[in-house]
Design a protein around this motif. Sequence first.
Motif, PDB file in Angstrom:
ATOM      1  N   LEU A   1       0.816  -1.219   0.000  1.00 11.43           N
ATOM      2  CA  LEU A   1       0.000   0.000   0.000  1.00 11.43           C
ATOM      3  C   LEU A   1       0.844   1.261   0.000  1.00 11.43           C
ATOM      4  N   LEU A   2       1.947   1.264   0.759  1.00  8.09           N
ATOM      5  CA  LEU A   2       2.818   2.437   0.748  1.00  8.09           C
ATOM      6  C   LEU A   2       3.335   2.712  -0.657  1.00  8.09           C
ATOM      7  N   ASN A   3       3.632   1.655  -1.376  1.00  7.04           N
ATOM      8  CA  ASN A   3       4.134   1.792  -2.737  1.00  7.04           C
ATOM      9  C   ASN A   3       3.010   2.103  -3.724  1.00  7.04           C
ATOM     10  N   GLY A   4       1.893   1.397  -3.566  1.00  5.26           N
ATOM     11  CA  GLY A   4       0.822   1.494  -4.546  1.00  5.26           C
ATOM     12  C   GLY A   4      -0.028   2.738  -4.461  1.00  5.26           C
ATOM     13  N   LEU A   5      -0.140   3.313  -3.275  1.00  9.59           N
ATOM     14  CA  LEU A   5      -1.007   4.477  -3.099  1.00  9.59           C
ATOM     15  C   LEU A   5      -0.323   5.798  -3.420  1.00  9.59           C
ATOM     16  N   ASN A   6       0.912   5.721  -3.881  1.00 10.19           N
ATOM     17  CA  ASN A   6       1.604   6.921  -4.359  1.00 10.19           C
ATOM     18  C   ASN A   6       1.614   6.896  -5.889  1.00 10.19           C
ATOM     19  N   PRO A   7       0.805   7.720  -6.537  1.00 10.36           N
ATOM     20  CA  PRO A   7       0.718   7.688  -8.004  1.00 10.36           C
ATOM     21  C   PRO A   7       2.045   7.931  -8.697  1.00 10.36           C
ATOM     22  N   ILE A   8       2.973   8.606  -8.034  1.00  8.80           N
ATOM     23  CA  ILE A   8       4.271   8.897  -8.635  1.00  8.80           C
ATOM     24  C   ILE A   8       5.012   7.611  -8.993  1.00  8.80           C
ATOM     25  N   ASN A   9       4.840   6.569  -8.193  1.00  6.65           N
ATOM     26  CA  ASN A   9       5.536   5.309  -8.467  1.00  6.65           C
ATOM     27  C   ASN A   9       5.084   4.697  -9.785  1.00  6.65           C
ATOM     28  N   PHE A  10       3.785   4.709 -10.028  1.00  8.22           N
ATOM     29  CA  PHE A  10       3.272   4.175 -11.289  1.00  8.22           C
ATOM     30  C   PHE A  10       3.746   5.014 -12.465  1.00  8.22           C
ATOM     31  N   ILE A  11       3.718   6.343 -12.292  1.00  3.23           N
ATOM     32  CA  ILE A  11       4.163   7.241 -13.355  1.00  3.23           C
ATOM     33  C   ILE A  11       5.643   6.990 -13.679  1.00  3.23           C
ATOM     34  N   THR A  12       6.435   6.707 -12.647  1.00  5.47           N
ATOM     35  CA  THR A  12       7.861   6.434 -12.855  1.00  5.47           C
ATOM     36  C   THR A  12       8.073   5.229 -13.747  1.00  5.47           C
ATOM     37  N   TRP A  13       7.325   4.147 -13.492  1.00  2.00           N
ATOM     38  CA  TRP A  13       7.474   2.939 -14.304  1.00  2.00           C
ATOM     39  C   TRP A  13       6.982   3.163 -15.730  1.00  2.00           C
ATOM     40  N   VAL A  14       5.897   3.891 -15.889  1.00  2.00           N
ATOM     41  CA  VAL A  14       5.384   4.179 -17.234  1.00  2.00           C
ATOM     42  C   VAL A  14       6.387   5.022 -18.015  1.00  2.00           C
ATOM     43  N   THR A  15       6.958   6.026 -17.361  1.00  2.00           N
ATOM     44  CA  THR A  15       7.952   6.884 -18.006  1.00  2.00           C
ATOM     45  C   THR A  15       9.198   6.089 -18.387  1.00  2.00           C
ATOM     46  N   LEU A  16       9.628   5.202 -17.486  1.00  2.03           N
ATOM     47  CA  LEU A  16      10.798   4.379 -17.757  1.00  2.03           C
ATOM     48  C   LEU A  16      10.550   3.438 -18.926  1.00  2.03           C
ATOM     49  N   ALA A  17       9.363   2.840 -18.982  1.00  2.00           N
ATOM     50  CA  ALA A  17       9.018   1.945 -20.082  1.00  2.00           C
ATOM     51  C   ALA A  17       9.016   2.692 -21.417  1.00  2.00           C
ATOM     52  N   ALA A  18       8.475   3.901 -21.401  1.00  2.28           N
ATOM     53  CA  ALA A  18       8.442   4.714 -22.624  1.00  2.28           C
ATOM     54  C   ALA A  18       9.858   5.074 -23.063  1.00  2.28           C
ATOM     55  N   TYR A  19      10.724   5.360 -22.110  1.00  2.00           N
ATOM     56  CA  TYR A  19      12.116   5.704 -22.437  1.00  2.00           C
ATOM     57  C   TYR A  19      12.839   4.509 -23.061  1.00  2.00           C
ATOM     58  N   LEU A  20      12.647   3.341 -22.485  1.00  2.00           N
ATOM     59  CA  LEU A  20      13.283   2.135 -23.026  1.00  2.00           C
ATOM     60  C   LEU A  20      12.807   1.848 -24.450  1.00  2.00           C
ATOM     61  N   ARG A  21      11.531   2.068 -24.660  1.00  2.00           N
ATOM     62  CA  ARG A  21      10.929   1.736 -25.955  1.00  2.00           C
ATOM     63  C   ARG A  21      11.256   2.779 -27.028  1.00  2.00           C
ATOM     64  N   ASN A  22      11.150   4.050 -26.671  1.00  2.00           N
ATOM     65  CA  ASN A  22      11.247   5.106 -27.681  1.00  2.00           C
ATOM     66  C   ASN A  22      12.643   5.701 -27.826  1.00  2.00           C
ATOM     67  N   LYS A  23      13.420   5.748 -26.758  1.00  2.00           N
ATOM     68  CA  LYS A  23      14.742   6.360 -26.801  1.00  2.00           C
ATOM     69  C   LYS A  23      15.854   5.333 -26.988  1.00  2.00           C
ATOM     70  N   LEU A  24      15.789   4.255 -26.227  1.00  2.00           N
ATOM     71  CA  LEU A  24      16.824   3.226 -26.318  1.00  2.00           C
ATOM     72  C   LEU A  24      16.491   2.154 -27.345  1.00  2.00           C
ATOM     73  N   HIS A  25      15.251   2.148 -27.816  1.00  2.00           N
ATOM     74  CA  HIS A  25      14.787   1.209 -28.848  1.00  2.00           C
ATOM     75  C   HIS A  25      14.969  -0.254 -28.429  1.00  2.00           C
ATOM     76  N   TYR A  26      14.675  -0.523 -27.163  1.00  2.00           N
ATOM     77  CA  TYR A  26      14.695  -1.898 -26.681  1.00  2.00           C
ATOM     78  C   TYR A  26      13.481  -2.634 -27.240  1.00  2.00           C
ATOM     79  N   ASP A  27      13.695  -3.896 -27.630  1.00  2.00           N
ATOM     80  CA  ASP A  27      12.540  -4.702 -28.009  1.00  2.00           C
ATOM     81  C   ASP A  27      11.856  -5.204 -26.746  1.00  2.00           C
ATOM     82  N   LEU A  28      10.746  -5.922 -26.900  1.00  2.00           N
ATOM     83  CA  LEU A  28       9.947  -6.322 -25.736  1.00  2.00           C
ATOM     84  C   LEU A  28      10.741  -7.203 -24.783  1.00  2.00           C
TER      85      LEU A  28
END
Length: 212
Positions: free
Chosen positions: A115-142
């Motif tokens: 709950l401490l981790n999940g109830l902070n929306p910033i944590n979810f945003i961090t993972w979404v941003t990181l996933a987008a960076y891996l996909r769009n900037k570093l061009h990592y495949d799945l």
Amino acid sequence: MIEALFFGLLSGFFLCLTFGTVFFSLLQNSVDNGYRAGMKIAFGVVVCDAIFVASALFGTSFIPKVEGFDLMLTVVGVVFLTAIGLANLLKGTPRLAYPTTRFGNFLYYFWTGFLLNGLNPINFITWVTLAAYLRNKLHYDLDEQIAFMGMSILGIFLTQSGLALSAHKLKRLFTPKVVLYFNRLTGVVFLIIATNLAWTRLYHPFMKWVTG
């Protein structure tokens, strides 16, 4: 792939050093109730992070689309953090337990971390941003994205487990008076984070809505 694994593990380590609510709760409970309590909190955190990562990598179509869901989540998070902060500030001198507390159990500590981790929306945003960076900037495949994220989660668990063990090793330095001050410091941190969350995620959007 080796690069993804290495930098994923490194990212997991650095993600743990943000000194947020999970960090202070993990240290506090490891000192008060033994390293196993801290490791159970860490397990709850990584399970929550795994859900966030799955959402970030594969989309959020399986999450119910409820109007105002983000707002409700933020409100619950603010209330939850405020309650924990006040509890830490108001409780008296702790009685240290060696090595466990009678109130401890797996579900309590697991859900504390989750709950401490999940109830902070910033944590979810961090993972979404990181996933987008891996996909769009570093061009990592799945496969590389999954490897990176998987190692990040492993890095988080290993780092938090190490913190729990370290805190437990230093337990003899934490007299009841020291732990009382530490708990109060933790309570203040929780209240500051709750206030910041309310200010940035609730007050500003509300004022924009009011002023049109």
